[in-house]
Design an enzyme around this catalytic site. Structure first.
Site, mmCIF file in Angstrom:
data_model
loop_
_atom_site.group_PDB
_atom_site.id
_atom_site.type_symbol
_atom_site.label_atom_id
_atom_site.label_comp_id
_atom_site.label_asym_id
_atom_site.label_seq_id
_atom_site.Cartn_x
_atom_site.Cartn_y
_atom_site.Cartn_z
ATOM 1 N N GLY A 1 0.859 -1.189 0.000
ATOM 2 C CA GLY A 1 0.000 0.000 0.000
ATOM 3 C C GLY A 1 0.890 1.232 0.000
ATOM 4 N N ARG B 1 10.421 -1.092 -4.314
ATOM 5 C CA ARG B 1 9.300 -1.253 -5.253
ATOM 6 C C ARG B 1 9.226 0.012 -6.118
ATOM 7 N NH1 ARG B 1 3.669 -3.383 -3.033
ATOM 8 N NH2 ARG B 1 3.379 -3.876 -5.236
ATOM 9 N N GLN C 1 -5.619 -8.969 -2.611
ATOM 10 C CA GLN C 1 -5.659 -8.000 -1.494
ATOM 11 C C GLN C 1 -7.094 -7.688 -1.077
ATOM 12 O OE1 GLN C 1 -3.717 -7.706 -4.208
ATOM 13 N NE2 GLN C 1 -1.845 -6.566 -3.808
ATOM 14 N N ASP D 1 -1.548 4.526 -6.360
ATOM 15 C CA ASP D 1 -0.124 4.461 -5.995
ATOM 16 C C ASP D 1 0.655 5.658 -6.513
ATOM 17 O OD1 ASP D 1 -1.130 1.561 -5.980
ATOM 18 O OD2 ASP D 1 0.745 1.551 -4.841
ATOM 19 N N ASN E 1 -2.998 2.630 -10.339
ATOM 20 C CA ASN E 1 -3.422 1.827 -9.175
ATOM 21 C C ASN E 1 -3.343 0.343 -9.550
ATOM 22 O OD1 ASN E 1 -4.452 1.732 -6.450
ATOM 23 N ND2 ASN E 1 -6.380 1.025 -7.304
HETATM 24 O O1 MRU Z 1 0.631 -4.024 -4.645
HETATM 25 P P1 MRU Z 1 -0.010 -3.310 -3.501
HETATM 26 O O2 MRU Z 1 -0.862 -4.174 -2.653
HETATM 27 O O3 MRU Z 1 0.990 -2.480 -2.726
HETATM 28 O O4 MRU Z 1 -0.992 -2.272 -4.222
HETATM 29 C C1 MRU Z 1 -1.738 -1.404 -3.423
HETATM 30 C C2 MRU Z 1 -2.704 -0.592 -4.187
HETATM 31 O O5 MRU Z 1 -2.789 -0.670 -5.394
HETATM 32 C C3 MRU Z 1 -3.520 0.399 -3.414
HETATM 33 O O6 MRU Z 1 -4.754 0.601 -4.007
HETATM 34 C C4 MRU Z 1 -2.767 1.730 -3.390
HETATM 35 O O7 MRU Z 1 -1.474 1.556 -2.878
HETATM 36 C C5 MRU Z 1 -3.456 2.754 -2.610
HETATM 37 S S1 MRU Z 1 -3.312 2.416 -0.908
HETATM 38 C C6 MRU Z 1 -3.984 3.591 0.037
#
Ligand code: MRU
Length: 387
Positions: free
Chosen positions: A62, A104, A221, A262, A272
Site C-alpha cells: 500500500g 518497489r 488484497q 499508488d 493503481n
Molecule cells: O501491490 P499493492 O498491494 O501495494 O498495491 C496497493 C494498491 O494498489 C492500493 O490501491 C494503493 O497503494 C493505494 S493504498 C492507500
C-alpha cells in the site's frame, strides 16, 4: 483500526525500543499482511535490510504504508551504522536511502518519504550537527510522516463522507452501494485507509453502506485484506470476482466506485492496482461515478502522462500460476497451481486510468477535478507558475 476491539496502527515502534544501539535492539513493528486473514502475526523489523525485504516481498504494502516504513527504515539504518562503526554518517545514510528506494517502483510515496529523510540528513550536515543526533532526527521525521498520514486519511474520510451522504439522499431506500478494488484500507496506510476512510466514517455516522470487494487477483488484497478489515469494523460487504463489477454496474447495483492510487500525475491520471482501469471503463459506460482517494504525497507533480511516465512493477509468475489459501480441514496454509505446469505467466501489477475516466479525486484538502487545474486549485504551492 480496531482489531478484535484493540486499536492498532499498521506500523509502530514498540515501547521497549530505545533510540540507541543498546539492548534490546530497536525495532519497528508491522502486521505481516501475507498471513492475513488466516493468522494475525506481528513482525519486528530491526535493520534496513529487514525493511527492504518487507516492502519488496509485501509483508507490508500500500503506497502510504510503504512510504512510512521506508522512513522508519532510515532510522534503523542510522542505528545500524552506530552499532557497526561507532557513528552514523549522513553520506552513508543518503546511500541507504537510495537503496531503500529500489524496493518497489510504482508507489511514489516511497521516494517521497525518503526525500524527506534525505532533507533531514542534508539539513543536519549543513548546520554542522553532531552525527550522533541523526537517529533521533530520523525517528522524529518518521513519526511525523506516520502521524501526518493518519491525519490526511482521516480528512479524506471527511471529504468522501460528503459524497456518500449525497448519494444516500438520492436513494435513501437502500444502503449506498460502493465498489472498491485492491486494498486501500487501514492496512495500506498507517491508519484509516484512503478509499476505505469515507466508508468507515459513513458507517460510523449511521449512513448505511454496502461494499462490493473485488478479490483483486493475483495477490487477492481485496479478498484477504479489505474483506477482513471491513469485517473487523462491521461494515457490510460482499466479495466478488474481479470480472463481476461491470455486470453489477449494468444492473444498477453500484452507486459509486472508490479506489486508492499508488501514483497520481499532476494532470489527474491515476495509477493503481491492475484491473482498476477496467473498472473505470465499466463505470464510465454505465454512468457510475468513479472516485479515487489519495493523500497528497501520492501525487507525482513531476509527471504529466501516466501511461508513458509511470514505471509499472512486473512481479513474478508464481503469483499468477499458484494461488495461496487456507485449508480449513487441516487448519493450515496451502497453495495450489491453477495452470498446466509448463504455462508461462505475465504479471504487471498496476495500470493507469486516464483522468478522463475519473469523476473526482478525494484528497485531504477537498474533492477536485482530475486535472492539473483541479489539483493545483487545492495545492497552489505546486502551481508551476510559482515554483
Ligand atoms: O501491490 P499493492 O498491494 O501495494 O498495491 C496497493 C494498491 O494498489 C492500493 O490501491 C494503493 O497503494 C493505494 S493504498 C492507500
Amino acid at each position: 483500526m480496531n482489531i478484535k476491539g484493540t486499536p492498532y496502527r499498521s506500523i509502530w515502534v514498540p515501547e521497549e525500543s530505545s533510540n540507541t544501539h543498546a539492548n534490546p535492539p530497536a525495532s519497528v513493528r508491522i502486521i505481516d499482511q501475507r498471513q492475513l486473514p488466516h493468522r494475525f502475526v506481528v513482525e519486528d523489523l530491526q535493520t534496513k535490510e529487514d525493511v527492504f525485504r518487507a516492502i519488496r516481498d509485501m509483508h507490508l504494502r500500500g503506497a502510504p504504508l510503504i512510504g512510512a516504513a521506508a522512513a522508519y527504515g532510515m532510522w534503523l539504518a542510522a542505528l545500524q551504522q552506530a552499532r557497526d562503526g561507532g557513528r552514523p554518517s549522513a553520506e552513508g545514510l543518503l546511500r541507504d536511502a537510495d537503496d531503500l528506494a529500489e524496493a518497489r517502483p510504482t508507489a511514489v510515496n516511497l521516494a517521497w518519504a525518503l526525500e524527506r529523510q534525505k532533507a533531514v540528513l542534508r539539513e543536519a550536515e549543513a548546520s554542522g550537527a553532531d552525527p550522533s543526533v541523526l537517529p533521533e532526527r530520523l525517528l522524529a521525521e518518521a513519526i511525523a510522516i506516520a502521524d501526518e498520514d493518519v491525519a490526511m486519511n482521516h480528512a479524506i474520510g471527511q471529504q468522501g463522507l460528503g459524497l456518500i451522504k449525497a448519494m444516500h439522499t438520492l436513494n435513501p431506500e437502500r444502503p449506498v452501494q460502493i465498489l472498491t478494488h485492491c486494498n486501500a484500507g487501514w492496512l495500506a496506510t498507517v491508519d484509516w485507509g484512503t478509499a476505505t476512510s469515507p466508508m468507515y466514517q459513513a458507517h460510523d455516522a449511521g449512513i448505511p453502506v454496502h461494499v462490493w470487494v473485488d478479490e483483486t487477483r493475483p495477490r487477492n488484497q481485496g479478498a484477504q485484506l479489505t474483506a477482513w478489515e471491513l469485517g473487523q469494523h462491521g461494515v457490510p460487504h460482499t466479495l466478488i470476482v474481479d470480472n463481476a463489477g461491470g455486470h453489477l454496474m449494468q444492473h444498477g447495483q453500484v452507486d459509486m466506485v472508490i479506489t486508492g492510487t499508488d501514483r497520481t500525475t499532476r494532470t489527474g491520471d491515476v495509477c493503481n492496482k491492475i484491473g482498476t482501469y477496467l473498472k473505470a471503463l465499466a463505470a464510465k459506460d454505465n454512468g457510475v461515478p468513479f472516485y479515487v482517494a489519495l493523500p497528497s504525497p501520492t501525487i507525482d507533480w513531476e509527471v504529466r502522462d501516466g501511461l508513458t511516465e509511470i514505471p509499472i512493477e512486473e512481479r513474478g509468475e508464481a503469483e499468477v500460476r499458484v494461488v495461496p489459501g487456507w485449508k480449513d480441514d487441516a487448519d493450515a496454509a496451502a497453495e495450489v497451481r491453477i495452470c498446466p505446469p509448463e504455462t508461462r505467466a505475465a504479471n504487471p501489477a498496476f495500470d493507469v486510468t486516464p483522468s478522463r475516466l475519473v469523476t473526482g479525486l478525494i484528497t485531504e484538502r477537498g474533492v477536485c477535478d482530475p486535472s492539473e487545474a483541479g489539483l493545483v486549485g487545492l495545492f497552489p504551492e505546486h502551481d508551476a507558475a510559482t515554483v
